[in-house]
Motif scaffolding. Sequence first.
Motif, PDB file in Angstrom:
ATOM      1  N   PHE A 147      -5.914 -10.598  -1.514  1.00  0.00           N
ATOM      2  CA  PHE A 147      -6.206  -9.866  -0.293  1.00  0.00           C
ATOM      3  C   PHE A 147      -7.300  -8.844  -0.592  1.00  0.00           C
ATOM      4  O   PHE A 147      -7.400  -8.361  -1.713  1.00  0.00           O
ATOM      5  N   PHE A 148      -8.101  -8.488   0.397  1.00  0.00           N
ATOM      6  CA  PHE A 148      -9.077  -7.436   0.153  1.00  0.00           C
ATOM      7  C   PHE A 148      -8.360  -6.089   0.134  1.00  0.00           C
ATOM      8  O   PHE A 148      -7.333  -5.901   0.774  1.00  0.00           O
ATOM      9  N   SER A 149      -8.881  -5.167  -0.658  1.00  0.00           N
ATOM     10  CA  SER A 149      -8.251  -3.850  -0.744  1.00  0.00           C
ATOM     11  C   SER A 149      -9.196  -2.739  -0.324  1.00  0.00           C
ATOM     12  O   SER A 149      -8.795  -1.595  -0.243  1.00  0.00           O
ATOM     13  N   GLU A 150     -10.446  -3.087  -0.079  1.00  0.00           N
ATOM     14  CA  GLU A 150     -11.433  -2.097   0.347  1.00  0.00           C
ATOM     15  C   GLU A 150     -12.302  -2.704   1.438  1.00  0.00           C
ATOM     16  O   GLU A 150     -12.357  -3.920   1.589  1.00  0.00           O
ATOM     17  N   GLU A 151     -12.999  -1.846   2.155  1.00  0.00           N
ATOM     18  CA  GLU A 151     -13.921  -2.322   3.180  1.00  0.00           C
ATOM     19  C   GLU A 151     -15.079  -3.067   2.508  1.00  0.00           C
ATOM     20  O   GLU A 151     -15.449  -2.790   1.372  1.00  0.00           O
ATOM     21  N   ASP A 164       0.101   0.699  -4.334  1.00  0.00           N
ATOM     22  CA  ASP A 164      -0.582  -0.421  -4.955  1.00  0.00           C
ATOM     23  C   ASP A 164      -1.909  -0.694  -4.263  1.00  0.00           C
ATOM     24  O   ASP A 164      -2.284  -1.823  -4.035  1.00  0.00           O
ATOM     25  N   GLU A 165      -2.652   0.351  -3.937  1.00  0.00           N
ATOM     26  CA  GLU A 165      -3.893   0.190  -3.174  1.00  0.00           C
ATOM     27  C   GLU A 165      -4.933  -0.641  -3.913  1.00  0.00           C
ATOM     28  O   GLU A 165      -5.731  -1.325  -3.317  1.00  0.00           O
ATOM     29  N   GLY A 166      -4.965  -0.559  -5.232  1.00  0.00           N
ATOM     30  CA  GLY A 166      -6.029  -1.194  -5.982  1.00  0.00           C
ATOM     31  C   GLY A 166      -5.867  -2.676  -6.211  1.00  0.00           C
ATOM     32  O   GLY A 166      -6.817  -3.355  -6.522  1.00  0.00           O
ATOM     33  N   GLY A 167      -4.688  -3.242  -6.102  1.00  0.00           N
ATOM     34  CA  GLY A 167      -4.528  -4.651  -6.443  1.00  0.00           C
ATOM     35  C   GLY A 167      -3.443  -5.341  -5.644  1.00  0.00           C
ATOM     36  O   GLY A 167      -2.350  -5.532  -6.137  1.00  0.00           O
ATOM     37  N   VAL A 192       0.838  -1.195   0.000  1.00  0.00           N
ATOM     38  CA  VAL A 192       0.000   0.000   0.000  1.00  0.00           C
ATOM     39  C   VAL A 192       0.873   1.246   0.000  1.00  0.00           C
ATOM     40  O   VAL A 192       0.602   2.215  -0.695  1.00  0.00           O
ATOM     41  N   ALA A 193       1.973   1.214   0.751  1.00  0.00           N
ATOM     42  CA  ALA A 193       2.865   2.366   0.823  1.00  0.00           C
ATOM     43  C   ALA A 193       3.485   2.666  -0.539  1.00  0.00           C
ATOM     44  O   ALA A 193       3.812   3.804  -0.830  1.00  0.00           O
ATOM     45  N   GLY A 223     -11.997 -11.329   0.874  1.00  0.00           N
ATOM     46  CA  GLY A 223     -10.554 -11.505   0.723  1.00  0.00           C
ATOM     47  C   GLY A 223     -10.192 -12.970   0.798  1.00  0.00           C
ATOM     48  O   GLY A 223     -10.712 -13.785   0.049  1.00  0.00           O
ATOM     49  N   LEU A 224      -9.328 -13.310   1.725  1.00  0.00           N
ATOM     50  CA  LEU A 224      -8.856 -14.679   1.863  1.00  0.00           C
ATOM     51  C   LEU A 224     -10.005 -15.641   2.177  1.00  0.00           C
ATOM     52  O   LEU A 224     -10.983 -15.256   2.818  1.00  0.00           O
TER      53      LEU A 224
END
Length: 135
Positions: free
Chosen positions: A104-108, A30-33, A26-27, A112-113
């Motif tokens: 992995f999930f990327s949004e609320e 790569d928030e979207g995928g 994320v840092a 995800g897993l």
Amino acid sequence: MRRIFTAALLVIAAALVFAPAAMSQVARGDEGGLDAFAPFGKQGQILAQATCTAIRPGTGFTFAVKRFCDRRSDSCARICGRLSERQAGYLSCFGALHIYANPFFSEEETLGLKTLLQTDCNVTACGPNYCCCGD
């Protein structure tokens, strides 16, 4: 109550292991995928070990043993029955897992897993990819 506390500690420990890798992605923007989960990598083994330990009836040594997912594979009952460890002695199966390679999930509020918990140790088809073995 002690069992719930132990399970909660294992989930927290697993989250601490997974969080740094996810946060570093994320840092980097790569928030979207976020990468797909590798069920047989270190993270998969940690998740399997934590899950097997959490579902174990009673106390004792617990091992998450990788199983090849194929119709020709032995059942977890047979795999665990062939294994022993110096402190634990001979092992037996008390559960089985299939850990999927979902992203992995990327949004609320998104999935995800995914893990399938199985209590039948005698499945020989492609079902579990980890056996939960204990003394």
